[in-house]
Design a protein around this motif. Structure first.
Motif, short mmCIF file in Angstrom:
data_model
loop_
_atom_site.label_atom_id
_atom_site.label_comp_id
_atom_site.label_asym_id
_atom_site.label_seq_id
_atom_site.Cartn_x
_atom_site.Cartn_y
_atom_site.Cartn_z
N ALA A 116 0.83 -1.21 0.00
CA ALA A 116 0.00 0.00 0.00
C ALA A 116 0.86 1.26 0.00
CB ALA A 116 -0.94 0.00 1.20
N PHE A 117 1.92 1.27 0.80
CA PHE A 117 2.81 2.43 0.83
C PHE A 117 3.47 2.63 -0.53
CE2 PHE A 117 6.73 4.72 1.42
CZ PHE A 117 6.31 5.80 2.19
N GLU A 118 3.95 1.54 -1.11
CA GLU A 118 4.58 1.66 -2.43
C GLU A 118 3.60 2.20 -3.46
OE1 GLU A 118 8.03 -1.79 -2.15
OE2 GLU A 118 6.18 -2.26 -3.21
N ARG A 119 2.38 1.70 -3.45
CA ARG A 119 1.38 2.15 -4.41
C ARG A 119 0.98 3.61 -4.20
NH1 ARG A 119 -2.90 -2.87 -5.04
NH2 ARG A 119 -1.68 -4.02 -6.57
N GLU A 120 0.90 4.04 -2.95
CA GLU A 120 0.43 5.39 -2.64
C GLU A 120 1.53 6.44 -2.72
OE1 GLU A 120 -1.40 4.98 1.19
OE2 GLU A 120 -2.91 3.59 0.44
N HIS A 121 2.77 6.05 -2.44
CA HIS A 121 3.84 7.05 -2.34
C HIS A 121 4.99 6.84 -3.32
CE1 HIS A 121 1.97 8.74 1.22
NE2 HIS A 121 1.77 7.50 1.64
N VAL A 122 5.49 5.63 -3.40
CA VAL A 122 6.68 5.38 -4.21
C VAL A 122 6.37 5.42 -5.71
CG1 VAL A 122 8.51 3.71 -4.77
CG2 VAL A 122 7.77 4.03 -2.39
N LEU A 123 5.42 4.61 -6.13
CA LEU A 123 5.16 4.50 -7.57
C LEU A 123 4.69 5.81 -8.20
CD1 LEU A 123 3.71 0.88 -7.73
CD2 LEU A 123 6.08 1.65 -7.96
N PRO A 124 3.81 6.58 -7.56
CA PRO A 124 3.44 7.87 -8.16
C PRO A 124 4.63 8.83 -8.30
CG PRO A 124 1.80 7.24 -6.53
CD PRO A 124 2.95 6.26 -6.41
N MET A 125 5.57 8.76 -7.36
CA MET A 125 6.75 9.65 -7.42
C MET A 125 7.63 9.34 -8.63
SD MET A 125 7.05 11.97 -5.02
CE MET A 125 8.81 12.27 -4.90
N ILE A 126 7.57 8.11 -9.11
CA ILE A 126 8.43 7.75 -10.26
C ILE A 126 7.62 7.62 -11.54
CG2 ILE A 126 10.22 6.71 -8.83
CD1 ILE A 126 9.13 3.95 -9.58
N GLY A 127 6.37 8.12 -11.48
CA GLY A 127 5.57 8.18 -12.68
C GLY A 127 4.73 6.96 -13.00
N PHE A 128 4.60 6.04 -12.04
CA PHE A 128 3.74 4.87 -12.25
C PHE A 128 2.40 5.17 -11.62
CE2 PHE A 128 7.37 1.47 -12.09
CZ PHE A 128 7.97 2.09 -13.17
N VAL A 129 1.38 5.18 -12.44
CA VAL A 129 0.03 5.43 -11.93
C VAL A 129 -0.87 4.33 -12.48
CG1 VAL A 129 -1.86 7.07 -11.82
CG2 VAL A 129 0.49 7.91 -11.99
N ASP A 130 -1.65 3.74 -11.59
CA ASP A 130 -2.60 2.69 -12.02
C ASP A 130 -3.73 3.28 -12.80
OD1 ASP A 130 -1.75 0.14 -11.50
OD2 ASP A 130 -2.53 0.12 -9.46
#
Length: 144
Positions: A130-144
């Protein structure tokens, strides 16, 4: 960032969540368990985490740290996530041993303790994802 990184992370998260679901099903049926499910999950845990963590640490976390370096944020989150990987892999070893023992016929003496152990493990994995999905991935341009 290598092409296809978003797809790889999506697959890694999906596989980890499927593992969590399988562990939850085992915990929910204690003390009666499907021994084949215990063996299957036991054999999947460590390789799944090890491979997923390796990918995150070599591809995702460096990209996250680069994104953080451009702003005012510190790198504590990236360091914490890496430390959680070590903890998760150690815990995974303990869960694996327990599930293998059950799968090979060991009697479950304390179903509550086994359930607590399984829930502690899969709930920690779910929080990490959940943390990776909410914070990490959006910061590197990965959006579901």
């Amino acid at each position: 960032m290598p092409a296809g990184s978003a797809a790889v992370m999506k697959r890694v998260h999906l596989e980890k969540l499927q593992l969590c679901d399988a562990l939850e099903r085992i915990a929910d049926t204690l003390p009666k368990v499907d021994i084949l499910a215990c063996l299957a999950v036991a054999n999947a845990i460590v390789p799944l985490l090890r491979d997923g963590h390796r990918y995150e640490e070599t591809v995702i976390f460096p990209a996250y740290e680069t994104a953080l370096a451009g702003g005012d944020a510190n790198l504590d989150s990236a360091r914490r996530l890496s430390a959680e990987h070590i903890e998760d892999e150690c815990f995974a070893g303990e869960v694996t041993e327990m599930l293998l023992a059950i799968g090979h016929g060991k009697t479950i003496d304390n179903a509550e303790a086994v359930g607590f152990m399984l829930r502690g493990f899969f709930e920690s994995l779910r929080r990490h994802i959940a943390f990776e999905r909410e914070h990490v991935l959006p910061m590197i341009g990965f959006v579901d």
